[in-house]
Design an enzyme around this catalytic site. Structure first.
Site, short mmCIF file in Angstrom:
data_model
loop_
_atom_site.label_atom_id
_atom_site.label_comp_id
_atom_site.label_asym_id
_atom_site.label_seq_id
_atom_site.Cartn_x
_atom_site.Cartn_y
_atom_site.Cartn_z
N HIS A 154 32.16 37.56 40.81
CA HIS A 154 32.40 38.48 41.92
C HIS A 154 33.13 39.74 41.46
O HIS A 154 33.99 39.69 40.57
CB HIS A 154 33.19 37.79 43.02
CG HIS A 154 32.36 36.83 43.82
ND1 HIS A 154 32.89 35.87 44.65
CD2 HIS A 154 31.01 36.69 43.93
CE1 HIS A 154 31.91 35.19 45.23
NE2 HIS A 154 30.77 35.65 44.80
N ASP A 165 35.44 41.66 42.56
CA ASP A 165 36.89 41.80 42.60
C ASP A 165 37.57 40.97 41.52
O ASP A 165 38.80 40.93 41.44
CB ASP A 165 37.44 41.46 43.99
CG ASP A 165 37.21 40.01 44.39
OD1 ASP A 165 36.15 39.45 44.04
OD2 ASP A 165 38.09 39.43 45.07
N HIS A 166 36.77 40.33 40.67
CA HIS A 166 37.30 39.57 39.53
C HIS A 166 36.81 40.14 38.19
O HIS A 166 37.43 39.84 37.16
CB HIS A 166 36.90 38.10 39.63
CG HIS A 166 37.57 37.39 40.77
ND1 HIS A 166 38.57 36.47 40.60
CD2 HIS A 166 37.41 37.51 42.11
CE1 HIS A 166 38.99 36.03 41.78
NE2 HIS A 166 38.30 36.66 42.71
N HIS A 170 44.30 35.01 44.86
CA HIS A 170 44.53 35.82 46.07
C HIS A 170 45.80 35.37 46.77
O HIS A 170 46.16 34.19 46.76
CB HIS A 170 43.36 35.68 47.05
CG HIS A 170 42.11 36.35 46.61
ND1 HIS A 170 41.82 37.67 46.88
CD2 HIS A 170 41.05 35.88 45.91
CE1 HIS A 170 40.64 37.98 46.37
NE2 HIS A 170 40.15 36.91 45.78
N ASP A 230 38.79 31.58 42.50
CA ASP A 230 38.68 31.46 43.96
C ASP A 230 38.26 30.06 44.40
O ASP A 230 37.73 29.89 45.50
CB ASP A 230 37.65 32.48 44.48
CG ASP A 230 38.21 33.89 44.55
OD1 ASP A 230 39.40 34.07 44.25
OD2 ASP A 230 37.44 34.81 44.88
N HIS A 246 34.54 33.79 37.44
CA HIS A 246 33.26 33.89 38.13
C HIS A 246 32.86 35.36 38.26
O HIS A 246 33.62 36.25 37.86
CB HIS A 246 33.29 33.18 39.49
CG HIS A 246 34.21 33.78 40.52
ND1 HIS A 246 35.57 33.77 40.39
CD2 HIS A 246 33.94 34.41 41.68
CE1 HIS A 246 36.11 34.36 41.45
NE2 HIS A 246 35.14 34.77 42.23
#
Length: 273
Positions: A68, A70-71, A184, A146, A66
């Site tokens: 975001h 942090d990915h 995570h 996530d 996806h």
């Protein structure tokens, strides 16, 4: 919070799926076989570049779940180091995507013994995807981004409870020995909440104690398995009587459907301290 730790040194020549810690609690999952590698959701490039250099590995592919930051934050920098193919969700805006994917598509990289099928799993984001199948000799596996966490699930930033509930059901029907590579290290916090939902669940209590020991030793609690999540994760247990009663009690009203149970559980988890 216990710091995440990198995999031990030593040249990675055998097939493996390894966690590369990033930020404070992210895992970039690295798939390695015979000196070649792919990475899943590289939110930053540094941990990947350091690992590749240390182990003498060649990066062949990047898989994204996806959009975001942090990915995907490390994608462009990693793209500059060689001939790399970037795979990702067709319905999301990404820094780079050479092969846009939707449910039913496959990612096949024989050099990594990787054969993954794509699932559309909206909820956390509108176009989130997951990958399930075989990777580096491990079968079956799930790279879920996530959408699913050990003992929890992603927040609903762009999707609805019904969408996320449907997405989690796609995971729930996978073989119970499927290894779940979440993005995570949220396990301890999630399991503390899960025990508030199901305080009498002995399997959950045992899992929490094992997870505490792993973190005390600086080790990841992941991967989980689908079987473990079915037995301990309230979001995959919305038809279990104890979970329904807990949601009813927390919300102060009955929940006629599993989706309504899920929605209340997600609100409960949002506010849980």
């Amino acid at each position: 919070m216990q710091a995440l730790t990198a995999p031990a040194g030593g040249r990675e020549r055998n097939a493996a799926v390894l966690p590369l810690p990033a930020f404070t609690d992210n895992y970039i999952w690295a798939i390695v076989r015979d000196g070649q590698a792919a990475v899943v959701d590289p939110g930053e490039a540094g941990p990947v570049l350091q690992w590749l250099a240390r182990e003498g590995l060649k990066l062949r592919a990047i898989l994204l779940t996806h959009h975001h930051g942090d990915h995907v934050g490390g994608v462009l920098e990693l793209s500059r180091i060689g001939d790399i193919t970037v795979y990702g969700p067709a319905r999301e805006k990404l820094p780079r995507c050479d092969v846009p994917l939707v449910e039913g598509d496959r990612v096949v990289l024989p050099e990594l013994d990787l054969d993954l099928t794509v699932l559309d799993v909206p909820g956390h984001t509108a176009g989130h995807i997951a990958y399930t199948g075989r990777a580096a000799g491990k079968q079956p596996v799930l790279f879920c981004g996530d959408t699913l966490f050990a003992g929890g699930c992603g927040r609903l930033f762009e999707g609805t409870p019904a969408q996320m509930s449907d997405s989690l059901e796609k995971f729930s029907v996978l073989p119970p020995d499927t290894q779940v590579f979440c993005a995570h290290e949220y396990t301890l916090a999630n399991l503390r909440w899960a025990m508030a939902v199901e305080p009498a669940n002995r399997t959950l209590q045992q899992w929490y104690q094992r997870a505490r020991q792993l973190r005390a030793e600086g080790l990841p609690t992941l991967p989980s398995t689908i079987g473990q999540e079915r037995a301990t994760n309230p979001f995959l247990r919305t038809q279990q009587a104890d979970v329904v009663r807990a949601a009813d009690s927390w919300a102060g009203h009955d929940h006629p459907t599993p989706v309504e149970v899920f929605a209340s559980l997600r609100e409960w988890k949002n506010d849980f301290k």
